[in-house]
Design a protein around this motif. Structure first.
Motif, PDB file in Angstrom:
ATOM      1  N   THR A   7       7.388   0.561  -7.202  1.00 44.02           N
ATOM      2  CA  THR A   7       6.326   1.529  -7.425  1.00 44.02           C
ATOM      3  C   THR A   7       6.703   2.867  -6.803  1.00 44.02           C
ATOM      4  OG1 THR A   7       4.776  -0.310  -7.196  1.00 44.02           O
ATOM      5  CG2 THR A   7       3.850   1.900  -7.159  1.00 44.02           C
ATOM      6  N   ILE A   8       6.420   3.940  -7.521  1.00 42.05           N
ATOM      7  CA  ILE A   8       6.740   5.281  -7.030  1.00 42.05           C
ATOM      8  C   ILE A   8       5.871   5.603  -5.812  1.00 42.05           C
ATOM      9  CG2 ILE A   8       6.661   7.746  -7.591  1.00 42.05           C
ATOM     10  CD1 ILE A   8       7.313   6.943 -10.481  1.00 42.05           C
ATOM     11  N   GLY A   9       6.500   6.107  -4.766  1.00 36.75           N
ATOM     12  CA  GLY A   9       5.797   6.525  -3.565  1.00 36.75           C
ATOM     13  C   GLY A   9       5.651   5.461  -2.499  1.00 36.75           C
ATOM     14  N   GLU A  10       5.934   4.210  -2.807  1.00 27.17           N
ATOM     15  CA  GLU A  10       5.801   3.126  -1.834  1.00 27.17           C
ATOM     16  C   GLU A  10       7.123   2.912  -1.108  1.00 27.17           C
ATOM     17  OE1 GLU A  10       4.343  -1.526  -1.778  1.00 27.17           O
ATOM     18  OE2 GLU A  10       3.942  -0.277  -3.522  1.00 27.17           O
ATOM     19  N   ILE A  11       7.057   2.580   0.171  1.00 28.41           N
ATOM     20  CA  ILE A  11       8.262   2.364   0.973  1.00 28.41           C
ATOM     21  C   ILE A  11       8.670   0.896   0.886  1.00 28.41           C
ATOM     22  CG2 ILE A  11       9.253   2.440   3.292  1.00 28.41           C
ATOM     23  CD1 ILE A  11       7.255   4.680   3.918  1.00 28.41           C
ATOM     24  N   PHE A  12       9.943   0.665   0.570  1.00 30.19           N
ATOM     25  CA  PHE A  12      10.501  -0.678   0.493  1.00 30.19           C
ATOM     26  C   PHE A  12      11.696  -0.770   1.431  1.00 30.19           C
ATOM     27  CE2 PHE A  12       8.410  -0.012  -3.552  1.00 30.19           C
ATOM     28  CZ  PHE A  12       7.774  -1.208  -3.769  1.00 30.19           C
ATOM     29  N   THR A  13      12.074  -1.991   1.789  1.00 35.14           N
ATOM     30  CA  THR A  13      13.233  -2.222   2.643  1.00 35.14           C
ATOM     31  C   THR A  13      14.324  -2.903   1.831  1.00 35.14           C
ATOM     32  OG1 THR A  13      11.783  -2.499   4.542  1.00 35.14           O
ATOM     33  CG2 THR A  13      14.029  -3.303   4.780  1.00 35.14           C
ATOM     34  N   VAL A  14      15.553  -2.434   1.963  1.00 32.74           N
ATOM     35  CA  VAL A  14      16.683  -3.026   1.258  1.00 32.74           C
ATOM     36  C   VAL A  14      16.931  -4.421   1.827  1.00 32.74           C
ATOM     37  CG1 VAL A  14      19.141  -2.846   0.743  1.00 32.74           C
ATOM     38  CG2 VAL A  14      17.730  -0.784   0.802  1.00 32.74           C
ATOM     39  N   LYS A  15      16.933  -5.430   0.945  1.00 33.41           N
ATOM     40  CA  LYS A  15      17.149  -6.816   1.364  1.00 33.41           C
ATOM     41  C   LYS A  15      18.570  -7.286   1.075  1.00 33.41           C
ATOM     42  CE  LYS A  15      12.846  -7.467   2.495  1.00 33.41           C
ATOM     43  NZ  LYS A  15      12.443  -7.447   3.862  1.00 33.41           N
ATOM     44  N   VAL A  40      11.012   5.237  -3.747  1.00 32.81           N
ATOM     45  CA  VAL A  40      11.284   5.753  -5.087  1.00 32.81           C
ATOM     46  C   VAL A  40      10.458   7.018  -5.275  1.00 32.81           C
ATOM     47  CG1 VAL A  40      11.144   5.295  -7.558  1.00 32.81           C
ATOM     48  CG2 VAL A  40      11.819   3.474  -6.000  1.00 32.81           C
ATOM     49  N   VAL A  41      11.114   8.131  -5.534  1.00 32.66           N
ATOM     50  CA  VAL A  41      10.445   9.417  -5.719  1.00 32.66           C
ATOM     51  C   VAL A  41      10.071   9.617  -7.183  1.00 32.66           C
ATOM     52  CG1 VAL A  41      10.714  11.915  -5.468  1.00 32.66           C
ATOM     53  CG2 VAL A  41      11.682  10.386  -3.753  1.00 32.66           C
ATOM     54  N   ALA A  42      10.973   9.238  -8.100  1.00 36.32           N
ATOM     55  CA  ALA A  42      10.720   9.387  -9.535  1.00 36.32           C
ATOM     56  C   ALA A  42      11.507   8.327 -10.292  1.00 36.32           C
ATOM     57  CB  ALA A  42      11.130  10.775 -10.000  1.00 36.32           C
ATOM     58  N   SER A  43      11.011   7.995 -11.491  1.00 38.60           N
ATOM     59  CA  SER A  43      11.679   7.017 -12.329  1.00 38.60           C
ATOM     60  C   SER A  43      11.535   7.429 -13.782  1.00 38.60           C
ATOM     61  CB  SER A  43      11.045   5.640 -12.106  1.00 38.60           C
ATOM     62  OG  SER A  43      11.630   4.683 -12.951  1.00 38.60           O
ATOM     63  N   LEU A  44      12.645   7.335 -14.527  1.00 39.91           N
ATOM     64  CA  LEU A  44      12.620   7.686 -15.943  1.00 39.91           C
ATOM     65  C   LEU A  44      13.620   6.804 -16.686  1.00 39.91           C
ATOM     66  CD1 LEU A  44      11.565   9.567 -18.167  1.00 39.91           C
ATOM     67  CD2 LEU A  44      13.428  11.098 -17.623  1.00 39.91           C
ATOM     68  N   GLY A  45      13.119   5.888 -17.484  1.00 38.00           N
ATOM     69  CA  GLY A  45      13.978   5.019 -18.272  1.00 38.00           C
ATOM     70  C   GLY A  45      14.865   4.110 -17.451  1.00 38.00           C
ATOM     71  N   GLY A  46      14.427   3.687 -16.282  1.00 34.65           N
ATOM     72  CA  GLY A  46      15.244   2.835 -15.413  1.00 34.65           C
ATOM     73  C   GLY A  46      16.076   3.612 -14.419  1.00 34.65           C
ATOM     74  N   ASN A  47      16.360   4.877 -14.702  1.00 33.91           N
ATOM     75  CA  ASN A  47      17.059   5.733 -13.741  1.00 33.91           C
ATOM     76  C   ASN A  47      16.057   6.159 -12.682  1.00 33.91           C
ATOM     77  OD1 ASN A  47      19.344   5.581 -15.405  1.00 33.91           O
ATOM     78  ND2 ASN A  47      18.629   7.322 -16.595  1.00 33.91           N
ATOM     79  N   VAL A  48      16.486   6.219 -11.432  1.00 37.18           N
ATOM     80  CA  VAL A  48      15.560   6.522 -10.347  1.00 37.18           C
ATOM     81  C   VAL A  48      16.104   7.594  -9.420  1.00 37.18           C
ATOM     82  CG1 VAL A  48      14.459   4.256 -10.328  1.00 37.18           C
ATOM     83  CG2 VAL A  48      16.459   4.642  -8.917  1.00 37.18           C
ATOM     84  N   ILE A  49      15.181   8.286  -8.787  1.00 35.82           N
ATOM     85  CA  ILE A  49      15.510   9.185  -7.680  1.00 35.82           C
ATOM     86  C   ILE A  49      14.860   8.564  -6.458  1.00 35.82           C
ATOM     87  CG2 ILE A  49      15.247  11.482  -6.684  1.00 35.82           C
ATOM     88  CD1 ILE A  49      15.058  12.564  -9.542  1.00 35.82           C
TER      89      ILE A  49
END
Length: 69
Positions: A7-15, A40-49
Motif C-alpha cells: 500500500t502506498i504510504g505505509e511503512i514495511f520491513t524488508v523480510k 512505497v511512494v508511488a506505483s504505476l503498472g507494477g513499477n514503484v518508487i
C-alpha cells in the motif's frame, strides 16, 4: 508479500531478498537489506518508487518483485 503489492504510504520491513547473488548484491548496494524499513511512494503498472534510508529509488516490476516485505 512482494513490494509491488504494498500500500502506498505505509511503512514495511524488508523480510527477504530474492534472486541470484548478483541481484541481491545490487539491492544491498541500493540500500535494501533484511530489516530495513521501506515506504512505497508511488506505483504505476507494477513499477514503484520507494523511500529507503532517506533516499527515493525507482524500481521496475521485475526487481520490485524480488523484495519481500
Amino acid at each position: 508479500m512482494p513490494l509491488t503489492f504494498c500500500t502506498i504510504g505505509e511503512i514495511f520491513t524488508v523480510k527477504r531478498l530474492g534472486g541470484d547473488n548478483v541481484v541481491k548484491q545490487h539491492l544491498n548496494e541500493l540500500g535494501f537489506s533484511v530489516g530495513t524499513p521501506v515506504t512505497v511512494v508511488a506505483s504505476l503498472g507494477g513499477n514503484v518508487i520507494v523511500k529507503v534510508k532517506e533516499s527515493r529509488i525507482a524500481l521496475d516490476r521485475k526487481l520490485a518483485c524480488r523484495i519481500m516485505v
